[in-house]
Each structure stands twice: as C-alpha cells, then as structure tokens.
Design a protein around this motif. Structure first.
Motif, PDB file in Angstrom:
ATOM      1  N   ARG A   1      -1.140  -7.113   4.576  1.00 56.45           N
ATOM      2  CA  ARG A   1      -2.249  -6.326   4.044  1.00 56.45           C
ATOM      3  C   ARG A   1      -2.398  -6.533   2.530  1.00 56.45           C
ATOM      4  NH1 ARG A   1      -4.613  -2.673   7.159  1.00 56.45           N
ATOM      5  NH2 ARG A   1      -5.044  -1.229   5.445  1.00 56.45           N
TER       6      ARG A   1
ATOM      7  N   GLU B   1      -5.870  -5.395   0.993  1.00 53.33           N
ATOM      8  CA  GLU B   1      -6.007  -3.949   0.809  1.00 53.33           C
ATOM      9  C   GLU B   1      -5.217  -3.477  -0.404  1.00 53.33           C
ATOM     10  OE1 GLU B   1      -6.829  -4.899   5.089  1.00 53.33           O
ATOM     11  OE2 GLU B   1      -5.365  -5.522   3.592  1.00 53.33           O
ATOM     12  N   THR B   2      -4.020  -4.044  -0.589  1.00 49.04           N
ATOM     13  CA  THR B   2      -3.191  -3.673  -1.735  1.00 49.04           C
ATOM     14  C   THR B   2      -3.845  -4.083  -3.044  1.00 49.04           C
ATOM     15  OG1 THR B   2      -1.180  -3.889  -0.398  1.00 49.04           O
ATOM     16  CG2 THR B   2      -0.913  -3.913  -2.780  1.00 49.04           C
TER      17      THR B   2
ATOM     18  N   GLU C   1       0.809  -1.225   0.000  1.00 52.71           N
ATOM     19  CA  GLU C   1       0.000   0.000   0.000  1.00 52.71           C
ATOM     20  C   GLU C   1       0.839   1.270   0.000  1.00 52.71           C
ATOM     21  OE1 GLU C   1      -4.132  -0.327   2.171  1.00 52.71           O
ATOM     22  OE2 GLU C   1      -2.545  -1.122   3.452  1.00 52.71           O
TER      23      GLU C   1
ATOM     24  N   ARG D   1      -7.024  -4.457  -3.762  1.00 56.41           N
ATOM     25  CA  ARG D   1      -8.163  -3.582  -4.079  1.00 56.41           C
ATOM     26  C   ARG D   1      -7.692  -2.192  -4.503  1.00 56.41           C
ATOM     27  NH1 ARG D   1     -10.506  -6.418   0.843  1.00 56.41           N
ATOM     28  NH2 ARG D   1     -12.066  -7.850  -0.011  1.00 56.41           N
ATOM     29  N   LYS D   2      -6.695  -1.666  -3.813  1.00 53.54           N
ATOM     30  CA  LYS D   2      -6.195  -0.330  -4.138  1.00 53.54           C
ATOM     31  C   LYS D   2      -5.559  -0.308  -5.521  1.00 53.54           C
ATOM     32  CE  LYS D   2      -3.229   3.335  -2.255  1.00 53.54           C
ATOM     33  NZ  LYS D   2      -2.337   3.716  -1.122  1.00 53.54           N
TER      34      LYS D   2
END
Length: 312
Positions: free
Chosen positions: A169, A172-173, A137, A175-176
């Motif tokens: 994570r 989260e990465t 991220e 999706r980002k």
C-alpha cells in the motif's frame, strides 16, 4: 539535470555483512569484516563520484553505512554530495551473517531522538535529508504529535525531512504522509519508494508527489537484485538486443519515468556500478515499454516474495 545526476548510490547492500539483495556475494570481498566492507564502500563511492553521481543514501540500519560514508566524505573533502539517511530501523545483526534478526523497526520519539543524534554525530552538516524509514499507513507517526513536533525541530535545524515506503500500500502511504502538516507547513519534501517493472503500483502517487514539488527517489529498481540475477525473458531479450546487462534495462525503465527525480542504485563493486551505468546510454522505445508492462505482478505477491528473500 543530466542523466547521471539523476542517479544516487544506496548503501543498503554494502554497509553490513548480510542483506537480501541477490547477486551481492559476487561483488563483495571474500571476507566481510568491518574494514573489508569499509574499503568496498569507499571503492564504489569513489567510482560513482568519478562517474558524476552526487547523491548517496544511507540509514541507521544499514550497519556502518553512515560511519563509512562520513569517513569517506571527510577523507575526500567532497562538498557537492547530497547525503540522505533514514531513521526508524535499528541494526541488531551484530555483524553476523547468521543473525536471527538483522534489524528492528520502531517509529517512536525515543528512537528518532537517539538515531538523529547518532546520524548527526557521524555525518555532521553533510546530512541534508533525514527520512522516516519504511513508513506505512499504520505507523505511530500519524498519531504521535510529539514525534511530529520533534521532526519539525530537525527541519528548523537545517535538515530536510522525507520518508521511505514499503509494502503493498505504498501509494496510500505516500498520499497520506504528504498531507501531514506541522504548524501549517508540510512536513515532508522528499519521498523514497520502491518502483520497478515488477512492482509499479506506486507510480501514480509518485507522479502526483513530483508534480506537487516533492523530490521523488526510487529505490529497489532491480527488485533487490532479482531483475539482474533472474531477469524475466522480456528483460533478457532487450538486454541482448542492446548489448547490456539486464540490470541496465531495468534501471533504464525507471529513468524513463519523468517523475523519478533520483534513482538509487545499490552496486557493491565497481564492476556492478559500470554495468548499472550502461542504463544512462540506453534508449527504450515505446515497444520495449509495452513488452515490459506485463511483467508487473500484484503488489501483495511482490512484497511476499521480497519478504521471503534470504539474508546472505
């Protein structure tokens, strides 16, 4: 797609003399000179191709993996292999087992330009997919417009773009990164993440990616060899029941995930490859999946234990 066509060969453990995979020493030749590992790479690639595997994954930081792969493709003349590689880490181990540092990460425009040119030199038009290596991220990629533009130029050059993820994570990465666009066009069409029975946390995000048309590759299905060399009791029991190795059980658990488009295996010898391929004939019923589910550990713990693995 046939089961074997869902498998890909990853060259992280055979393209350089030292790596963190447990169990690789038993499969590699006694000497680990460049020519020794070139022969080992070609042997396992030949066996995988004969078995029907048609995807090979390399990286700039995997020692001479791109050189070995490019030479094998040129010598064998195979035109039906999908080749993916990665940029972002540089191999700095000097072909030494005892190097203080084996690879260095840098997500910069300069690093991308240098490594893309080198990957193209070694793999030519066989390079189909170029991935950001171990995106997180906080990567500069998310704020560096010039870097994203350069990646988009590679896409215009005929190379699909992807990224791999690491760390606690991953979801989260994923999706980002998949929200990232250049010129109104989604930048990435593939994602490569760690998923195994110990660390399944990225599963929901990978399913979303798959459903959104992104090609999902799974790496580290054996948890860097831990599930093969030190398998938990439930994995051992299932392996004994089916007369296969624990590696086959761990791989079968990944192949049972419908969103896993390509599952990478990291065999360093034909014997390890044969053991891995037994996963293709293994059917795990719901009771087995229920028995394996409690093996998952907190992501932070998993990645801390991975970071502590020695380079051997």
């Amino acid at each position: 797609m046939s089961a074997v066509r869902r498998l890909g060969m990853g060259l992280a453990a055979v393209g350089r003399p030292a790596y963190i995979n447990m169990g690789r020493s038993e499969g590699l030749p006694p000497e680990r000179g460049v020519e020794d590992l070139r022969r080992a790479t070609w042997d396992v690639l030949d066996a995988a191709y004969t078995a029907g595997v048609r995807w090979v994954d390399a990286a700039r930081s995997y020692g001479k993996s791109e050189e070995f792969l490019g030479g094998w493709l040129a010598e064998r003349g195979h035109r039906d292999v999908t080749v993916s590689s990665k940029w972002g880490y540089a191999y700095v181990g000097g072909w030494r087992m005892d190097a203080d540092v084996h690879e260095v990460k840098e997500h910069s425009l300069k690093r991308f330009q240098e490594q893309y040119a080198e990957s193209r030199r070694l793999l030519g038009d066989d390079l189909a997919i170029y991935q950001v290596h171990s995106l997180t991220e906080d990567s500069p990629l998310f704020s560096d417009k010039a870097l994203r533009a350069a990646l988009a130029e590679a896409f215009d050059d005929g190379v699909r773009l992807g990224f791999s993820t690491s760390g606690p994570r991953q979801a989260e990465t994923v999706r980002k990164a998949l929200d990232m666009e250049v010129g109104g066009r989604r930048l990435f069409s593939t994602v490569q993440s760690t998923w195994n029975v110990l660390e399944p946390s990225a599963g929901p995000a990978l399913q979303e990616a798959h459903e959104g048309g992104v090609h999902v590759l799974v790496k580290e299905a054996l948890a860097n060899g831990r599930l093969a060399v030190q398998p938990p009791d439930p994995v051992q029991r299932v392996a004994r029941q089916h007369g296969v190795g624990p590696d086959a059980v761990a791989l079968a658990a990944v192949l049972d995930q419908p969103w896993a488009d390509t599952v990478l295996i990291g065999a360093v010898s034909t014997a390890q490859l044969r053991s891995n391929l037994a996963a293709l004939d293994l059917v795990l019923d719901e009771s087995v999946h229920e028995a394996l589910a409690p093996l998952s550990v907190p992501s932070a713990r998993y990645w801390a234990e991975r970071a502590a693995l020695p380079w051997t």
